[in-house]
Design a protein around this motif. Structure first.
Motif: not given
Length: 372
Positions: A138-146, A223-231, A345-353
Motif C-alpha cells: 500500500k498504497p496500491m497505486a498513485l491515484n484511483a485511475r491507476e 494508515y489513518a485513511i484506512n483505519g478511519a474506514r474500518y474503525m 484491489g477494490e479496498e485499495g481503490l477506495k483508499d486511493l479515491k
C-alpha cells in the motif's frame, strides 16, 4: 536511512524476532495444536528486496500456508544474498526486465510487489499478464485511475489482486471491530488518527514525488485513511484538508510534509486525522461512541499493538503481522476466503479515491465529495 519502516521498527523493535520464534499465525493456531497443515501452500516471489521485503521474508518462515520461493530485484548482489539466506533456486530468480518470464514458471503462484509506489501500477499489470496472483504493498497505486487499471488487468487475467493491509488481520484490531459490531460502543460519533514520524535522508525515494507520488499522505497517511474506514465501519462521503509545510527544501513541491484532514460519514460520524513526515511519536487511534470508546497506541506499528476500551485492556494474542497476513492471503487466493476486512484491489481503490480527494481539498481549501 530514517524511513517510516525504520520508525515503526523502532516502535516494535525486539518484538519481531521474538514473535518469529514463538508465535505463529493467529488464524493458524489450531494447526499448531492439532495435526500439521496439509493443504495447498501459496508459493510466493517477493519483488523488491529492501527493508520491508526482508521483514516479510523473515515473517514467512513461520507461515504454514505460504512459502517464499522466488525473488525479483534490480540488484544482483541482493538476489545472491537472498538465494543463500532463503534457499531460493536460480530458476526462481528474476530482475525487473525479465520477470515477465515467470509466466513459464509453474513453481510460483503469486508475486508480492514491495517497490516504490510509482512502480506498482506497471509491475502489477505485468504480473497479471504473466498469469500470477498479485499482492501489492500500500498504497496500491498513485491515484484511483491507476488503481482501477490494475483491478481491471487482474480481472481480465483471472488472477487475484490483494493489498498488504496487515492490520486487517491483527487480533486486537479485530476485537475492537467485533465490539463495535455488537453495539458495545453504541452509535459511533468520532474517530481520530495520528500517524507521523520525522523523515530522515532527504534523498530517499519517499521524498521523491516521481517515485512516491506525494509525501506523508502516500506513506504513513494511508494508515489513518484506512483505519478511519474500518474503525468507523462506513465509507466517507466528504473530506476537507489542510497542508502545513515548514521545510520546503526537504519537502519539495508535490511532497507533502504534514496534512490534517477530516472525513464525514453517512451516519453523521466524523474523523479528524493527521499525517506527518515531521512530527515524531504519532501512532494512535481513538474511537468514541455514545456508550463507550476504544484507544489504540501503538495502533499500526509492527507490534505489539496495545489498546484499551471502556471495558478494559485489550489482551488478544500478539502476532507477527506479516505471518498472519500471508497465511490469510493463501486462504483468500486458494479458498476464496473472505476476511472480516477486505484486502482486495477494490479496498485499495477506495483508499486511493480518498487520497485523491484529500489532495484536491488541500489544494483548493474546499470540502470535496469522495467519488463512489
Amino acid at each position: 536511512m530514517n524511513t517510516r519502516r525504520d520508525f515503526l521498527r523502532k516502535m516494535g523493535a525486539s518484538a519481531l524476532m521474538l514473535q518469529l520464534g514463538s508465535i505463529t499465525s493467529f488464524s493458524s493456531a489450531a494447526n499448531q495444536i492439532g495435526k500439521p497443515y496439509e493443504g495447498r501452500v501459496l508459493r510466493v516471489a517477493i519483488m523488491g528486496l529492501g527493508g520491508y521485503g526482508t521483514r516479510v521474508a523473515e515473517a514467512m518462515k513461520a507461515c504454514t500456508k505460504a512459502k517464499l520461493v522466488g525473488v525479483i530485484s534490480g540488484t544482483p548482489s541482493k538476489i545472491k544474498a537472498w538465494q543463500a539466506r532463503y534457499n531460493i533456486p536460480e530458476k526462481n530468480c528474476y530482475n525487473y526486465d525479465n520477470f515477465d518470464l515467470v509466466k513459464n514458471n509453474p513453481d510460483i503462484d503469486a508475486i508480492y510487489v514491495i517497490t516504490p509506489n510509482a512502480l506498482h501500477h506497471n509491475q502489477v499489470i505485468r504480473v497479471a499478464k504473466a498469469g500470477k496472483h498479485a499482492i501489492c504493498e500500500k498504497p496500491m497505486a498513485l491515484n484511483a485511475r491507476e488503481g482501477q487499471e490494475m483491478i481491471d488487468a487482474c480481472k481480465n487475467a483471472n488472477v487475484k489482486l490483494l493489498v498488504g493491509y496487515r492490520m486487517h488481520f491483527e487480533p486486537r484490531t479485530l476485537e475492537v471491530l467485533r465490539m463495535r459490531n455488537v453495539g458495545d460502543f453504541g452509535k459511533v460519533m468520532f474517530f481520530q488518527a495520528q500517524c507521523g514520524f520525522k523523515a530522515g535522508d532527504p534523498s530517499q525515494w519517499r521524498l521523491n514525488k516521481a517515485l512516491a507520488g506525494g509525501g506523508s499522505m502516500m506513506d504513513i497517511g494511508i494508515y489513518a485513511i484506512n483505519g478511519a474506514r474500518y474503525m468507523v465501519g462506513e465509507e466517507p462521503v466528504w473530506v476537507t484538508a489542510q497542508e502545513t509545510k515548514t521545510d520546503p527544501l526537504k519537502f519539495k513541491d508535490g511532497v507533502d510534509e504534514t496534512i490534517q484532514f477530516q472525513l464525514g460519514f453517512p451516519s453523521g460520524a466524523i474523523a479528524s486525522c493527521l499525517s506527518s513526515y515531521n512530527i515524531s511519536h504519532l501512532d494512535r487511534f481513538y474511537l468514541s461512541g455514545e456508550k463507550g470508546f476504544a484507544e489504540m497506541q501503538p495502533s499500526t506499528g509492527y507490534g505489539p499493538i496495545r489498546g484499551r476500551t471502556h471495558k478494559g485492556e485489550l489482551n488478544q494474542p500478539i502476532t507477527t503481522h506479516q505471518t498472519v497476513q500471508m497465511d490469510e492471503m493463501a486462504t483468500i487466493i486458494f479458498d476464496d476466503h473472505r476476511p472480516a476486512i477486505p484486502v482486495n484491489g477494490e479496498e485499495g481503490l477506495k483508499d486511493l479515491k480518498i487520497i485523491d480527494a484529500i489532495y484536491q481539498a488541500a489544494e483548493t481549501g474546499l470540502k470535496v465529495k469522495v467519488k463512489g
